[in-house]
Design a protein around this motif. Structure first.
Motif, PDB file in Angstrom:
ATOM      1  N   ARG A 196      -2.384   9.314  -8.803  1.00 21.51           N
ATOM      2  CA  ARG A 196      -2.028   9.259  -7.363  1.00 21.51           C
ATOM      3  C   ARG A 196      -1.672   7.658  -7.094  1.00 21.51           C
ATOM      4  O   ARG A 196      -2.048   6.864  -7.823  1.00 21.51           O
ATOM      5  CB  ARG A 196      -3.103   9.512  -6.562  1.00 21.51           C
ATOM      6  CG  ARG A 196      -3.537  10.938  -6.367  1.00 21.51           C
ATOM      7  CD  ARG A 196      -4.432  11.140  -4.891  1.00 21.51           C
ATOM      8  NE  ARG A 196      -5.681  10.020  -5.286  1.00 21.51           N
ATOM      9  CZ  ARG A 196      -6.939  10.358  -5.438  1.00 21.51           C
ATOM     10  NH1 ARG A 196      -7.370  11.932  -5.143  1.00 21.51           N
ATOM     11  NH2 ARG A 196      -7.822   9.514  -5.585  1.00 21.51           N
ATOM     12  N   THR A 221      -1.380   4.493  -5.978  1.00 24.67           N
ATOM     13  CA  THR A 221      -1.962   3.471  -4.997  1.00 24.67           C
ATOM     14  C   THR A 221      -1.295   2.398  -4.252  1.00 24.67           C
ATOM     15  O   THR A 221      -1.343   2.334  -3.024  1.00 24.67           O
ATOM     16  CB  THR A 221      -3.046   2.920  -5.942  1.00 24.67           C
ATOM     17  OG1 THR A 221      -2.582   2.297  -6.726  1.00 24.67           O
ATOM     18  CG2 THR A 221      -4.139   4.109  -6.361  1.00 24.67           C
ATOM     19  N   VAL A 222      -0.437   1.609  -5.188  1.00 21.67           N
ATOM     20  CA  VAL A 222       0.247   0.818  -4.575  1.00 21.67           C
ATOM     21  C   VAL A 222       1.769   0.450  -5.502  1.00 21.67           C
ATOM     22  O   VAL A 222       2.010   1.160  -6.423  1.00 21.67           O
ATOM     23  CB  VAL A 222      -0.245  -0.734  -4.907  1.00 21.67           C
ATOM     24  CG1 VAL A 222      -1.557  -0.952  -3.851  1.00 21.67           C
ATOM     25  CG2 VAL A 222      -0.615  -0.977  -6.029  1.00 21.67           C
ATOM     26  N   ASP A 245       0.806  -1.102   0.028  1.00 15.20           N
ATOM     27  CA  ASP A 245      -0.066  -0.079  -0.098  1.00 15.20           C
ATOM     28  C   ASP A 245       0.892   1.477   0.028  1.00 15.20           C
ATOM     29  O   ASP A 245       1.717   1.497   0.664  1.00 15.20           O
ATOM     30  CB  ASP A 245      -1.026   0.184   1.080  1.00 15.20           C
ATOM     31  CG  ASP A 245      -1.902   1.142   1.219  1.00 15.20           C
ATOM     32  OD1 ASP A 245      -2.476   1.609   0.179  1.00 15.20           O
ATOM     33  OD2 ASP A 245      -2.319   1.352   2.385  1.00 15.20           O
ATOM     34  N   ALA A 246       0.501   2.201  -0.685  1.00 15.43           N
ATOM     35  CA  ALA A 246       1.372   3.438  -1.029  1.00 15.43           C
ATOM     36  C   ALA A 246       1.183   4.461   0.223  1.00 15.43           C
ATOM     37  O   ALA A 246       2.218   5.125   0.153  1.00 15.43           O
ATOM     38  CB  ALA A 246       0.849   4.167  -2.379  1.00 15.43           C
ATOM     39  N   SER A 247       0.305   4.119   1.169  1.00 16.93           N
ATOM     40  CA  SER A 247       0.417   5.050   2.083  1.00 16.93           C
ATOM     41  C   SER A 247       1.376   4.770   3.125  1.00 16.93           C
ATOM     42  O   SER A 247       1.812   5.771   4.236  1.00 16.93           O
ATOM     43  CB  SER A 247      -1.223   5.163   2.818  1.00 16.93           C
ATOM     44  OG  SER A 247      -1.350   3.896   3.364  1.00 16.93           O
ATOM     45  N   ARG A 265      -0.509   3.528 -10.465  1.00 22.27           N
ATOM     46  CA  ARG A 265      -1.226   4.779 -10.264  1.00 22.27           C
ATOM     47  C   ARG A 265      -2.802   4.597 -10.565  1.00 22.27           C
ATOM     48  O   ARG A 265      -3.026   3.817 -11.479  1.00 22.27           O
ATOM     49  CB  ARG A 265      -0.636   6.055 -11.013  1.00 22.27           C
ATOM     50  CG  ARG A 265       0.811   6.352 -10.633  1.00 22.27           C
ATOM     51  CD  ARG A 265       1.465   7.430 -11.441  1.00 22.27           C
ATOM     52  NE  ARG A 265       2.746   7.507 -11.333  1.00 22.27           N
ATOM     53  CZ  ARG A 265       3.267   8.578 -10.363  1.00 22.27           C
ATOM     54  NH1 ARG A 265       2.275   9.231  -9.631  1.00 22.27           N
ATOM     55  NH2 ARG A 265       4.395   8.545 -10.094  1.00 22.27           N
ATOM     56  N   ASP A 266      -3.595   5.513  -9.756  1.00 20.37           N
ATOM     57  CA  ASP A 266      -4.952   5.428 -10.252  1.00 20.37           C
ATOM     58  C   ASP A 266      -5.308   6.288 -11.414  1.00 20.37           C
ATOM     59  O   ASP A 266      -4.461   6.986 -11.901  1.00 20.37           O
ATOM     60  CB  ASP A 266      -5.920   5.736  -9.074  1.00 20.37           C
ATOM     61  CG  ASP A 266      -5.759   7.029  -8.386  1.00 20.37           C
ATOM     62  OD1 ASP A 266      -4.923   7.825  -8.951  1.00 20.37           O
ATOM     63  OD2 ASP A 266      -6.276   7.559  -7.383  1.00 20.37           O
TER      64      ASP A 266
END
Length: 122
Positions: free
Chosen positions: A112, A114-115, A71-73, A107-108
């Motif tokens: 952005r 995302t993963v 997860d990118a966060s 990216r979405d």
């Protein structure tokens, strides 16, 4: 000299009866090693620090390596080196020590991140 040799031989083969002074000395030395050894000897067995937030990581086996979807966060985006170090910080508590072969940013529709898809091996 033969009494010294017999004493050493008795310690090596553990031939002294329980409750005797040489037996107590052997047990004391073993216990001293167990409890005092870690103070002076670095066994390199410290746990790896965990990230402050538990990351969701999906693992798939691909050939002789693994594909990790992270997860990118949980990843600090920056230079390539910083991103790799951040990915390792997230993956290593789960998978152990490994080497990242390469990674791809997913990216979405709004561009952005995302993963991260990470290919790695041990």
């Amino acid at each position: 000299m033969s009494s010294f040799g017999q004493t050493v031989k008795g310690y090596i083969w553990w031939t002294y009866p329980r409750g005797s002074v040489p037996y107590d000395i052997m047990v004391t030395l073993i216990l001293a090693f167990i409890f005092l050894g870690p103070i002076w000897i670095n066994f390199r067995d410290k746990p790896t620090p965990r990230p402050p937030r538990q990351a969701e990581v999906v693992v798939q086996q691909v050939g002789d390596g693994f594909l990790y979807t992270v997860d990118a966060s949980t990843v600090n985006d920056g230079s390539d080196k910083q991103t790799r170090e951040s990915l390792l910080r997230v993956i290593e508590p789960i998978a152990g020590e490994l080497t990242i072969d390469h990674y791809v940013v997913v990216r979405d529709s709004n561009q952005r991140i995302t993963v991260y898809k990470v290919w790695a091996h041990r």
